[in-house]
Design a protein around this motif. Structure first.
Motif, PDB file in Angstrom:
ATOM      1  N   GLY A 113      15.844  30.639   0.595  1.00 31.36           N
ATOM      2  CA  GLY A 113      16.096  30.772   2.021  1.00 31.36           C
ATOM      3  C   GLY A 113      16.440  32.201   2.355  1.00 31.36           C
ATOM      4  O   GLY A 113      16.397  33.094   1.503  1.00 31.36           O
ATOM      5  N   THR A 114      16.751  32.434   3.591  1.00 33.95           N
ATOM      6  CA  THR A 114      17.181  33.756   4.024  1.00 33.95           C
ATOM      7  C   THR A 114      18.462  33.626   4.819  1.00 33.95           C
ATOM      8  O   THR A 114      18.762  32.567   5.363  1.00 33.95           O
ATOM      9  CB  THR A 114      16.108  34.439   4.895  1.00 33.95           C
ATOM     10  OG1 THR A 114      15.858  33.621   6.046  1.00 33.95           O
ATOM     11  CG2 THR A 114      14.816  34.643   4.121  1.00 33.95           C
ATOM     12  N   GLY A 115      19.188  34.689   4.895  1.00 35.13           N
ATOM     13  CA  GLY A 115      20.435  34.661   5.639  1.00 35.13           C
ATOM     14  C   GLY A 115      21.579  35.091   4.757  1.00 35.13           C
ATOM     15  O   GLY A 115      21.443  35.967   3.908  1.00 35.13           O
ATOM     16  N   ARG A 116      22.742  34.440   4.918  1.00 36.82           N
ATOM     17  CA  ARG A 116      23.920  34.850   4.164  1.00 36.82           C
ATOM     18  C   ARG A 116      24.890  33.677   4.025  1.00 36.82           C
ATOM     19  O   ARG A 116      24.984  32.828   4.905  1.00 36.82           O
ATOM     20  CB  ARG A 116      24.620  36.015   4.872  1.00 36.82           C
ATOM     21  CG  ARG A 116      25.095  35.679   6.277  1.00 36.82           C
ATOM     22  CD  ARG A 116      25.721  36.856   6.987  1.00 36.82           C
ATOM     23  NE  ARG A 116      24.727  37.836   7.383  1.00 36.82           N
ATOM     24  CZ  ARG A 116      24.044  37.791   8.524  1.00 36.82           C
ATOM     25  NH1 ARG A 116      24.229  36.780   9.365  1.00 36.82           N
ATOM     26  NH2 ARG A 116      23.171  38.728   8.825  1.00 36.82           N
ATOM     27  N   ASN A 117      25.569  33.627   2.925  1.00 36.47           N
ATOM     28  CA  ASN A 117      26.747  32.777   2.772  1.00 36.47           C
ATOM     29  C   ASN A 117      27.966  33.645   3.036  1.00 36.47           C
ATOM     30  O   ASN A 117      28.043  34.782   2.531  1.00 36.47           O
ATOM     31  CB  ASN A 117      26.836  32.192   1.363  1.00 36.47           C
ATOM     32  CG  ASN A 117      25.758  31.167   1.083  1.00 36.47           C
ATOM     33  OD1 ASN A 117      25.223  30.550   2.001  1.00 36.47           O
ATOM     34  ND2 ASN A 117      25.428  30.981  -0.188  1.00 36.47           N
ATOM     35  N   THR A 118      28.896  33.147   3.807  1.00 39.44           N
ATOM     36  CA  THR A 118      30.096  33.910   4.105  1.00 39.44           C
ATOM     37  C   THR A 118      31.315  33.026   3.850  1.00 39.44           C
ATOM     38  O   THR A 118      31.259  31.806   4.040  1.00 39.44           O
ATOM     39  CB  THR A 118      30.097  34.417   5.560  1.00 39.44           C
ATOM     40  OG1 THR A 118      30.112  33.320   6.465  1.00 39.44           O
ATOM     41  CG2 THR A 118      28.852  35.259   5.829  1.00 39.44           C
ATOM     42  N   TRP A 119      32.420  33.648   3.443  1.00 38.55           N
ATOM     43  CA  TRP A 119      33.584  32.857   3.060  1.00 38.55           C
ATOM     44  C   TRP A 119      34.833  33.724   3.006  1.00 38.55           C
ATOM     45  O   TRP A 119      34.777  34.946   3.057  1.00 38.55           O
ATOM     46  CB  TRP A 119      33.358  32.207   1.700  1.00 38.55           C
ATOM     47  CG  TRP A 119      33.445  33.151   0.530  1.00 38.55           C
ATOM     48  CD1 TRP A 119      34.534  33.368  -0.281  1.00 38.55           C
ATOM     49  CD2 TRP A 119      32.417  34.015   0.029  1.00 38.55           C
ATOM     50  NE1 TRP A 119      34.245  34.312  -1.242  1.00 38.55           N
ATOM     51  CE2 TRP A 119      32.943  34.726  -1.076  1.00 38.55           C
ATOM     52  CE3 TRP A 119      31.093  34.260   0.418  1.00 38.55           C
ATOM     53  CZ2 TRP A 119      32.207  35.663  -1.794  1.00 38.55           C
ATOM     54  CZ3 TRP A 119      30.350  35.207  -0.311  1.00 38.55           C
ATOM     55  CH2 TRP A 119      30.904  35.876  -1.394  1.00 38.55           C
ATOM     56  N   HIS A 120      35.959  33.062   2.889  1.00 39.83           N
ATOM     57  CA  HIS A 120      37.222  33.730   2.590  1.00 39.83           C
ATOM     58  C   HIS A 120      38.159  32.702   1.980  1.00 39.83           C
ATOM     59  O   HIS A 120      38.087  31.515   2.286  1.00 39.83           O
ATOM     60  CB  HIS A 120      37.865  34.330   3.844  1.00 39.83           C
ATOM     61  CG  HIS A 120      38.622  35.604   3.570  1.00 39.83           C
ATOM     62  ND1 HIS A 120      39.722  35.657   2.737  1.00 39.83           N
ATOM     63  CD2 HIS A 120      38.427  36.868   4.010  1.00 39.83           C
ATOM     64  CE1 HIS A 120      40.167  36.905   2.679  1.00 39.83           C
ATOM     65  NE2 HIS A 120      39.393  37.663   3.437  1.00 39.83           N
ATOM     66  N   THR A 121      39.021  33.168   1.087  1.00 42.91           N
ATOM     67  CA  THR A 121      40.083  32.326   0.560  1.00 42.91           C
ATOM     68  C   THR A 121      41.425  32.841   1.051  1.00 42.91           C
ATOM     69  O   THR A 121      41.540  33.979   1.530  1.00 42.91           O
ATOM     70  CB  THR A 121      40.095  32.322  -0.981  1.00 42.91           C
ATOM     71  OG1 THR A 121      40.328  33.648  -1.447  1.00 42.91           O
ATOM     72  CG2 THR A 121      38.802  31.776  -1.535  1.00 42.91           C
TER      73      THR A 121
ATOM     74  N   LEU B 213      42.857  33.605   5.409  1.00 45.64           N
ATOM     75  CA  LEU B 213      41.814  33.236   6.373  1.00 45.64           C
ATOM     76  C   LEU B 213      42.128  33.863   7.727  1.00 45.64           C
ATOM     77  O   LEU B 213      41.241  34.012   8.571  1.00 45.64           O
ATOM     78  CB  LEU B 213      41.710  31.721   6.510  1.00 45.64           C
ATOM     79  CG  LEU B 213      41.467  30.890   5.256  1.00 45.64           C
ATOM     80  CD1 LEU B 213      41.084  29.470   5.634  1.00 45.64           C
ATOM     81  CD2 LEU B 213      40.441  31.498   4.330  1.00 45.64           C
ATOM     82  N   SER B 214      43.385  34.244   7.926  1.00 45.73           N
ATOM     83  CA  SER B 214      43.794  34.927   9.149  1.00 45.73           C
ATOM     84  C   SER B 214      43.041  36.230   9.364  1.00 45.73           C
ATOM     85  O   SER B 214      42.908  36.697  10.505  1.00 45.73           O
ATOM     86  CB  SER B 214      45.297  35.239   9.095  1.00 45.73           C
ATOM     87  OG  SER B 214      46.076  34.079   8.921  1.00 45.73           O
ATOM     88  N   LYS B 215      42.555  36.839   8.302  1.00 47.98           N
ATOM     89  CA  LYS B 215      41.892  38.140   8.439  1.00 47.98           C
ATOM     90  C   LYS B 215      40.634  38.058   9.295  1.00 47.98           C
ATOM     91  O   LYS B 215      40.275  39.020   9.977  1.00 47.98           O
ATOM     92  CB  LYS B 215      41.571  38.712   7.056  1.00 47.98           C
ATOM     93  CG  LYS B 215      42.809  39.186   6.302  1.00 47.98           C
ATOM     94  CD  LYS B 215      42.446  39.786   4.958  1.00 47.98           C
ATOM     95  CE  LYS B 215      43.661  40.460   4.319  1.00 47.98           C
ATOM     96  NZ  LYS B 215      44.718  39.512   3.924  1.00 47.98           N
ATOM     97  N   SER B 216      39.962  36.907   9.289  1.00 49.88           N
ATOM     98  CA  SER B 216      38.769  36.785  10.129  1.00 49.88           C
ATOM     99  C   SER B 216      39.138  36.861  11.607  1.00 49.88           C
ATOM    100  O   SER B 216      38.360  37.356  12.425  1.00 49.88           O
ATOM    101  CB  SER B 216      38.024  35.479   9.831  1.00 49.88           C
ATOM    102  OG  SER B 216      38.802  34.348  10.193  1.00 49.88           O
ATOM    103  N   LEU B 217      40.323  36.388  11.962  1.00 54.18           N
ATOM    104  CA  LEU B 217      40.788  36.464  13.347  1.00 54.18           C
ATOM    105  C   LEU B 217      41.130  37.895  13.729  1.00 54.18           C
ATOM    106  O   LEU B 217      40.759  38.372  14.811  1.00 54.18           O
ATOM    107  CB  LEU B 217      42.005  35.566  13.529  1.00 54.18           C
ATOM    108  CG  LEU B 217      41.734  34.065  13.405  1.00 54.18           C
ATOM    109  CD1 LEU B 217      42.983  33.341  12.946  1.00 54.18           C
ATOM    110  CD2 LEU B 217      41.249  33.492  14.721  1.00 54.18           C
ATOM    111  N   THR B 218      41.843  38.585  12.864  1.00 54.08           N
ATOM    112  CA  THR B 218      42.256  39.955  13.159  1.00 54.08           C
ATOM    113  C   THR B 218      41.053  40.875  13.258  1.00 54.08           C
ATOM    114  O   THR B 218      40.962  41.709  14.175  1.00 54.08           O
ATOM    115  CB  THR B 218      43.235  40.444  12.091  1.00 54.08           C
ATOM    116  OG1 THR B 218      44.377  39.572  12.086  1.00 54.08           O
ATOM    117  CG2 THR B 218      43.672  41.870  12.347  1.00 54.08           C
TER     118      THR B 218
END
Length: 431
Positions: free
Chosen positions: A362-370, A111-116
């Motif tokens: 709906g419209t948009g996006r689902n976003t995630w990380h493990t 999950l650290s990758k979203s910060l970097t």
């Protein structure tokens, strides 16, 4: 209409790294040794934080999941339309001193990758670099003596580092962040390694693909991103992240974790395995969470510690332009890899997030990380209809053999059982 769980049945080669492999598969360079049950046979169940009747399905899911796997520490935070509606700590242990609260700290792994990615994106927002820049502008690519650099290496761009299209493919070779002993022997340097040792070694290794042509999850790409953040900002990586990304959101608990010692309020980590230490050259056998990998190497790739409430607060920075990222930076975050686009499973890797465009219901996006490390399993989800959750555990393996990735679909099921969302906001309790 509820979408298919964001990661179940989509984690092929790329996200196999983002799940069990992101900081796990190949982590132990020797065959792991089974050490038996991680805990005693008679643990007791405790919860902390405010119980919310309307969200009981989430509590029930966490209890059954943790008890089935004998997980001693877990945590969950849930938001609805920007409000924190659930913040819970869960303890399942015979150790009376262990008491997980909503602000207990866990290693969050990838999950650290979203910060970097956001830090490099923020530097682009500040006009200090462009994501189209080649890494050769910021990184010394000199190979070890007697070796020759792959000529394609100098053409890798910052975009490609962050979207896993730089050309490295650990499935065909190795993950250098778990190659400590080989790198140490090759360079003639002692363990514990420094990131600069890994970069020097990799400068002499060939790419497996032409940059920008193939998606293959690369922890090494994020190690390089961390070095570039330091070079351009003039600050230590963690300092820049804290000042530019976390402080504007009021997040003060997050920090870089350590290989052995724990921060105040940090949970212990458990595994049924042991392995050989990479923190020195002793060859000592250690518990897998404490020395079979180096948190020093994983700084920008997977070394942050946080609570679940910190993570959903962090995820809120991607809801709209704000003090962290402007609209242009957010557009870059959700851009699909150039020349590759959406994969056949309907998702792609953006900047530190996996992204599934939503076109049904709906419209948009689902976003995630493990995230996954010996002693850690984590998941962070943002949904297209304005909900989010983060779930953290202090182990990723146990004698049951049950999957830890199942928590994704189980939390979507718990979410689907909610018939009336609370109107309260618990954020002021924690920030």
């Amino acid at each position: 209409m509820r979408q298919t769980p964001v990661s179940r049945r989509t984690f092929t080669k790329l996200a196999g790294a983002a799940g069990a492999g992101a900081l796990g598969a190949g982590a132990l360079l020797t065959t792991p040794t089974l050490t038996g049950s991680a805990q005693a046979a008679t643990p007791t169940w405790k919860t902390s934080g405010t119980a919310v009747t309307a969200l009981q399905s989430f509590d029930d899911t966490m209890k059954s999941f943790m008890q089935a796997r004998n997980i001693s520490a877990g945590q969950l935070a849930v938001t609805y339309q920007g409000r924190l509606v659930l913040a819970r700590g869960y303890t399942y242990s015979d150790d009376t001193s262990l008491n997980v609260t909503p602000t207990s700290l866990f290693r969050i792994a990838s999950l650290s990758k979203s910060l970097t990615a956001a830090a490099l994106n923020r530097l682009a927002q500040e006009g200090k670099l462009a994501l189209g820049d080649k890494i050769s502008r910021y990184v010394d690519l000199t190979p070890p003596a007697g070796q020759t650099a792959d000529p394609r290496l100098a053409n890798v761009t910052l975009w490609q580092l962050l979207q896993h299209t730089g050309g490295w493919d650990r499935d065909l070779t190795f993950d250098p962040l778990f190659y400590d002993r080989t790198i140490s022997q090759s360079l003639g340097v002692p363990m514990e390694l420094y990131p600069e040792n890994v970069v020097q070694y990799m400068n002499g290794q060939p790419l497996q693909h032409n940059p920008g042509t193939y998606v293959s999850y690369s922890n090494y790409g994020y190690l390089l991103a961390g070095r570039i953040i330091e070079r351009v900002s003039g600050l230590p990586y963690a300092t820049y992240v804290q000042q530019k990304l976390l402080t504007p959101l009021g997040i003060t608990r997050m920090a870089q974790g350590w290989s052995i010692a724990k921060h105040s309020g940090e949970v212990p980590y458990r595994s049924q395995y042991t392995g050989t230490t990479v923190l020195d050259d002793s060859g000592a056998t250690v518990a897998s969470p404490y020395g079979t990998f180096s948190m020093r190497l994983h700084g920008a790739n997977g070394a942050w510690i946080a609570s679940a409430v910190d993570l959903v607060r962090w995820a809120s920075a991607f809801d709209a332009a704000g003090p962290v990222l402007d609209s242009s930076a957010l557009s870059r975050t959700w851009a699909a890899p150039g020349g590759i686009g959406v994969n056949p499973s309907g998702w792609y890797y953006g900047l530190g997030w996996q992204v599934r465009p939503v076109t049904t219901g709906g419209t948009g996006r689902n976003t995630w990380h493990t995230g996954s490390l010996p002693g850690t399993y984590t998941l962070m989800v943002r949904t297209y209809h304005g909900r989010s959750w983060a779930v953290l555990f202090n182990q990723r393996d146990d004698a049951s053999g049950l999957s830890y990735g199942d928590i994704d679909s189980l939390l979507w099921t718990a979410h689907g059982k909610v018939t009336s969302w609370p109107t309260h906001n618990l954020y002021p309790n924690y920030f």
